[in-house]
Design an enzyme around this catalytic site. Structure first.
Site, short mmCIF file in Angstrom:
data_model
loop_
_atom_site.label_atom_id
_atom_site.label_comp_id
_atom_site.label_asym_id
_atom_site.label_seq_id
_atom_site.Cartn_x
_atom_site.Cartn_y
_atom_site.Cartn_z
N LYS A 75 0.85 -1.20 0.00
CA LYS A 75 0.00 0.00 0.00
C LYS A 75 0.87 1.24 0.00
CE LYS A 75 -1.86 2.70 2.97
NZ LYS A 75 -1.92 3.98 2.21
N GLU A 114 10.36 1.09 10.73
CA GLU A 114 11.25 2.24 10.71
C GLU A 114 10.38 3.46 11.01
OE1 GLU A 114 12.77 5.40 10.34
OE2 GLU A 114 12.60 5.20 8.18
N CYS A 120 13.55 10.87 7.30
CA CYS A 120 13.55 10.33 8.66
C CYS A 120 14.88 10.52 9.37
CB CYS A 120 13.17 8.86 8.63
SG CYS A 120 14.15 7.86 7.50
N GLU A 157 9.95 14.67 16.55
CA GLU A 157 10.23 14.73 15.12
C GLU A 157 9.26 15.70 14.45
OE1 GLU A 157 11.40 11.60 11.67
OE2 GLU A 157 9.49 11.22 12.66
#
Length: 492
Positions: free
Chosen positions: A184, A259, A293, A394
């Site tokens: 997906k 991750e 990331c 983040e």
């Protein structure tokens, strides 16, 4: 430029068929007929429509992958490797078109010559080198060995920030090992994955080996993670969604690789080449508008060079040009209105927390289409306390927090003082210090005097702590999609 206009002028129409995704070798609409609009984040212009897949579409894709599995699993590794090399040749043939599609979809300026075909070729070289070992036994007439076998049907959920590289990094090792795949893509950036699946099909990879179901995460993504016949799952994205995926996999005891991002530190010491450090730091936080990331979003700097470094960073930030994907600029827009709001909120929060705003800010940058695009200026904060949220969470945007420290010990403590542990950079001329810090920092990758060199060949990628677990992209990428079986034979 809409995708239709791009097709008319540059992109061959066979690469993308509007309103369809790939299930069992057929390009079909969603079972419900529902569609999702895809927009260019630099202009808000409509690009295309993709199916809004649901649990019904995921079920059909899993069935197709199961049907294709026996034949694909038993295909010679040499043949699987050759088909992946054929895929690489197709991707290389259409490299400029794939890059343009992803640039429009994500909003980023071109990254230059495509690495996608090289990634596929590298993985193909691993496929026929998957080996077991012979095992010692107590009886001379007993033979024992290990063999590596594919898991079966692999589920993959991709992020929106770099969909084309992530697609090949995950799909190629999975199918190279003999698995079949249901993937997906992110609803915000699904076009490049669909095009890459088309090229895999044209390269001769059999129907049902790669299935792509587009749709939103709460429907298609949730159904994929929770499906009881998925044999291994891979997810890249936010912590919040990662926890939900992990919970869904736990119900079926599905093996999982995660991750989940980072808050990567850049440790700068007084003996460092500051100009070299500044170039690396700025590149590391503005690449893809900070939507990486491993972006080095915290600068942990020795107090004696703090002011000098901040001044150099401010000058470098002011020189960053911003614009659309088709303009000769350093940095594009953020990927969506939602992401723009998130980044602006963090900038306002940093000011409220007491950090000093040096350059940038939540206001729209000058010289871009602020009415239709999702643009933000690269933003630099100084006098940041390590406990501030802009130093802990983040942001996923071009926002840099500078934290002053007294010495090496404090620098290590600050570097390790978040829940993340994806990557880190060390800037120093002292090799002893570099090695001490590389050992002490809790991160999956530590780079010395360079900023996150994505061009490393064969480097495994993944993190410590809440950045997730498992590794991708390395020399063992194909092995990571296999499980080990022990076979013993009593020949007496």
């Amino acid at each position: 430029m809409t995708l239709a206009e791009a097709q008319a002028g540059f992109i061959p129409s066979h690469l993308y068929q509007s309103g369809t995704h790939l299930i069992g070798g057929h390009w079909t609409p969603a079972r419900s007929g529902a569609l999702l609009d895809v927009h260019n984040p630099g202009t808000s212009e409509w690009l295309a429509q993709v199916p809004a897949g649901s649990a019904e579409d995921v079920e059909a894709a899993v069935r197709a992958a199961e049907s294709a599995l026996p034949s694909w699993r038993d295909t010679s590794p040499g043949v699987r490797a050759e088909l992946i090399r054929n895929w690489a040749a197709k991707v290389d043939e259409y490299a400029a078109e794939v890059d343009l599609i992803e640039s429009m979809d994500v909003g980023r300026p071109s990254w230059g010559p495509s690495q996608l075909a090289g990634i596929l070729t590298y993985v193909a070289g691993q496929v026929d080198k998957v080996n077991g070992v012979s095992l010692p036994t107590h009886a001379p007439a007993t033979l024992a060995m290990t063999v590596r076998e594919p898991y079966g049907v692999v589920g993959i959920i991709l992020p929106w920030n770099a969909p084309a590289p992530m697609f090949v990094h995950e799909v190629a090792p999975a199918i190279g090992a003999g698995n079949t795949v249901v993937l997906k893509p992110a609803e915000d950036a699904p076009l490049a994955p669909l095009v890459l699946a088309r090229l895999a099909e044209e390269a001769g990879i059999p129907a049902g080996v790669i299935n792509v179901v587009s749709g939103i995460g709460t429907e298609a993504g949730s159904a994929l993670a929770a499906h009881p016949r998925i044999d291994r799952m891979t997810f890249t994205g936010s912590q919040t969604t990662g926890r939900a995926v992990m919970k869904a996999c736990a119900a079926n005891l599905t093996p999982l690789q995660l991750e989940l991002g980072g808050k990567s530190p850049q440790l700068v010491f007084s003996d460092a080449d500051l100009d070299q450090a500044v170039a690396g730091i700025v590149a590391g936080i503005t690449l893809n508008t900070g939507q990486i990331c491993a972006a080095g979003s915290r600068v942990v700097v020795e107090q004696s060079v703090h002011d000098q470094l901040v001044g150099k960073l401010a000058t470098a930030f002011a020189a960053i040009t911003i614009g659309r994907y088709d303009e000769p600029v350093h940095m594009g827009p953020l990927a969506s209105a939602r992401q723009l709001e998130r980044v602006r909120d963090y900038i306002k929060l940093g000011i409220a927390e007491g950090a000093r705003l040096v350059v940038g800010g939540a206001h729209p940058p000058v010289g871009v289409d602020n009415e239709h695009g999702y643009f933000v200026a690269p933003t630099l904060f100084a006098q940041v306390d390590p406990s501030m949220r802009i130093a802990q969470e983040e942001i996923f945007g071009p926002v840099l927090a500078v934290i002053a420290v007294a010495d090496e010990a404090e620098a290590i403590a600050v570097a390790n003082g978040t829940e993340y542990g994806l990557a880190a950079c060390v800037w120093t001329r002292d090799i002893g210090r570099a090695l001490r810090i590389a050992t002490a920092v809790q991160a999956g990758q530590v780079h010395v005097n360079t900023s996150f060199p994505f061009g490393i060949i064969g480097a495994p990628f993944g993190g410590y702590k809440s950045s997730g677990f498992g590794r991708t992209m390395g020399a063992d990428a194909v092995l990571d999609y296999t499980q080990i079986k022990v076979i013993s034979i009593d020949a007496s």
